[in-house]
Scaffold this active site. Sequence first.
Site, PDB file in Angstrom:
ATOM      1  N   SER A  92     -10.145  -5.928   9.647  1.00 55.57           N
ATOM      2  CA  SER A  92     -11.388  -5.325   9.214  1.00 55.57           C
ATOM      3  C   SER A  92     -12.248  -6.481   8.746  1.00 55.57           C
ATOM      4  O   SER A  92     -11.833  -7.246   7.905  1.00 55.57           O
ATOM      5  CB  SER A  92     -11.133  -4.394   8.026  1.00 55.57           C
ATOM      6  OG  SER A  92     -11.414  -3.090   8.392  1.00 55.57           O
ATOM      7  N   ARG A 131       1.105  -5.193  13.284  1.00 55.07           N
ATOM      8  CA  ARG A 131       0.523  -4.610  14.496  1.00 55.07           C
ATOM      9  C   ARG A 131       0.322  -5.673  15.579  1.00 55.07           C
ATOM     10  O   ARG A 131       0.328  -5.360  16.770  1.00 55.07           O
ATOM     11  CB  ARG A 131      -0.792  -3.892  14.171  1.00 55.07           C
ATOM     12  CG  ARG A 131      -0.522  -2.655  13.322  1.00 55.07           C
ATOM     13  CD  ARG A 131      -1.778  -1.962  12.922  1.00 55.07           C
ATOM     14  NE  ARG A 131      -1.485  -0.877  11.993  1.00 55.07           N
ATOM     15  CZ  ARG A 131      -2.399  -0.252  11.274  1.00 55.07           C
ATOM     16  NH1 ARG A 131      -3.663  -0.588  11.391  1.00 55.07           N
ATOM     17  NH2 ARG A 131      -2.062   0.711  10.453  1.00 55.07           N
ATOM     18  N   ARG A 172       0.837  -1.197   0.000  1.00 56.45           N
ATOM     19  CA  ARG A 172       0.000   0.000   0.000  1.00 56.45           C
ATOM     20  C   ARG A 172       0.872   1.247   0.000  1.00 56.45           C
ATOM     21  O   ARG A 172       1.778   1.364   0.817  1.00 56.45           O
ATOM     22  CB  ARG A 172      -0.910   0.011   1.240  1.00 56.45           C
ATOM     23  CG  ARG A 172      -1.814  -1.191   1.245  1.00 56.45           C
ATOM     24  CD  ARG A 172      -2.769  -1.192   2.407  1.00 56.45           C
ATOM     25  NE  ARG A 172      -3.560  -2.431   2.384  1.00 56.45           N
ATOM     26  CZ  ARG A 172      -4.506  -2.718   3.266  1.00 56.45           C
ATOM     27  NH1 ARG A 172      -4.799  -1.873   4.225  1.00 56.45           N
ATOM     28  NH2 ARG A 172      -5.166  -3.854   3.174  1.00 56.45           N
ATOM     29  N   ARG A 203       2.619   1.611  10.296  1.00 57.41           N
ATOM     30  CA  ARG A 203       2.064   1.900   8.966  1.00 57.41           C
ATOM     31  C   ARG A 203       3.179   1.759   7.958  1.00 57.41           C
ATOM     32  O   ARG A 203       3.937   2.674   7.726  1.00 57.41           O
ATOM     33  CB  ARG A 203       1.490   3.319   8.950  1.00 57.41           C
ATOM     34  CG  ARG A 203       0.730   3.683   7.683  1.00 57.41           C
ATOM     35  CD  ARG A 203       0.183   5.098   7.778  1.00 57.41           C
ATOM     36  NE  ARG A 203      -0.824   5.213   8.835  1.00 57.41           N
ATOM     37  CZ  ARG A 203      -2.099   4.872   8.688  1.00 57.41           C
ATOM     38  NH1 ARG A 203      -2.537   4.439   7.535  1.00 57.41           N
ATOM     39  NH2 ARG A 203      -2.938   5.003   9.688  1.00 57.41           N
ATOM     40  N   GLU A 241      -5.733  -1.146  14.881  1.00 59.32           N
ATOM     41  CA  GLU A 241      -6.546  -1.991  14.007  1.00 59.32           C
ATOM     42  C   GLU A 241      -5.705  -3.130  13.427  1.00 59.32           C
ATOM     43  O   GLU A 241      -4.667  -2.896  12.829  1.00 59.32           O
ATOM     44  CB  GLU A 241      -7.115  -1.143  12.865  1.00 59.32           C
ATOM     45  CG  GLU A 241      -7.935  -1.950  11.891  1.00 59.32           C
ATOM     46  CD  GLU A 241      -8.232  -1.182  10.602  1.00 59.32           C
ATOM     47  OE1 GLU A 241      -8.251   0.057  10.636  1.00 59.32           O
ATOM     48  OE2 GLU A 241      -8.429  -1.855   9.583  1.00 59.32           O
TER      49      GLU A 241
END
Length: 429
Positions: free
Chosen positions: A357, A396, A267, A282, A354
């Site tokens: 999802s 994470r 990403r 990130r 997070e």
Amino acid sequence: MIDLKFIRENTEDVRQMLAERHTEADLDRLVELDTRWRENLTHTQSLKAHQNQVSQQIAQLKKAKQDATETIAEMRELSQKIKELTAEANAAKAEIDAILLTIPNMPEASTPVGTSEADNIEIKTWGELPSFDFELKPHWELAEQLGLVDFQRGAKVAGSNFVLFKGLGARLERALIQFMLDLHTTQHGYTEISPPFLANRPTMTGTGQIPKLEADMYRCDRDEENPDSDLFLIPTAEVPVTNMFAGEILSGDELPIYYTAYTPCFRREAGAYGKDTRGLQRIHQFDKVEMVKFTTPETSYVEHEALLANAESVLQALGLPYRVVQHCTVELSFAAAKCYDIEVWAPARQRFLEVSSCSNFEAFQARRANIRFRRTAGAKPEFVHTLNASGTALPRVVIALLETYQNPDGTLRVPAVLQSYIGGLTQIG
RNA sequence: GGUGGGAUGGCUGAGUGGACGAAAGCGGCGGUCUUGAAAACCGUUGUGGCGCAAGCCACCGUGGGUUCGAAUCCUACUCCCACCGCCA
């Protein structure tokens, strides 16, 4: 995408949805084009019906060795007219489709209307938030000290926010992948898939990453003459795995289908610079184990809850406290109708991160990718519902492990479920 | 990267300009027969769009083109197969 017919009949609901999602799409233009397109189509089709009839007459005349020159001359004009009208209709339809691709999914009824992350609803929490009698080191400090991650050299090789795992760090990464895949395949009934890590444009469009999020994707092959041949690095395994059945009609008794896949995820995180970028939080490339489900429409919400439970079980097995929140309208991703986030507790920074999802896309992706099923042999094809959840994203989770299982002397305990995957080690450092 | 062959309905496969949405076989579904099953026989069996409807239109890998008319002719592309080259 949403059904054009639905938009036609519920235009104001769609308009309200766009407002609640704080999204824009040219709805008025769409409705206008749709009307014009259908008028044109009806007209063109009646001309074609006439053309077909006369063409048959010509065939008969010729068979009977009679002269058809005059009729053919007349038809030449009609043929030209039809060509022009068809071109207009095609142009209108192309613009309609382009706009349709920019309209997000309708949120499911339980989705709270909200304006920020603060309006997400906390559904549940799991585990006691741990307390410590020494000062916790942030994960990036601990990871470097233990020689698990080399941030400098990752950046040297690829650029900022690329990391390099090393030694037991790399092995921990591999152990987590193995552990998660084994859990989902042996305990939860998922079939393992190892898909391509690159996807073409139609595939990226099928799950909804393109056109809206194209700027966030890495494009690694560009073909000016055939844009469909462009290749993108996948941002998640959801993309290749969901699109496996693009254009296919499944038989009802195959459903539900459960797939799980490990892939790296790429990403660009365009526009996210400076936001929570320290350490592993990130990064442009990260490992993830994903779960994807294909279900009938009437079972998708039951399956959604089960999917969430499957994802949660990863953190439970690792003994990492977390909470589950439901997204409000502005947080809901483009293609999702309903979405839960699982957020793991990172004790050093005293915040939730997070790691999964868990979304139900209903027929939104299925309509884009044309994935259908038949309830019984001979029944009309219907769109399947697609769902997916991370199970889970790794970096994470590594953050949470580093911060939760650290000892005062800078060593790290290895959770019991991971020990067999890491050569029986109970401690790192 | 090179050369050659191919792509037609759930599958196999015929079809080289006019009644072809498409032969035939297999498979599926329904029926007859049978105590039941098999076999045999009969019937049926693609998808999408527009329209209140009757109905019409489109689709033979994809996009363009030729023609009154295209599965069929031309063209570009994509994918598959085989062989050669290169290669982990």
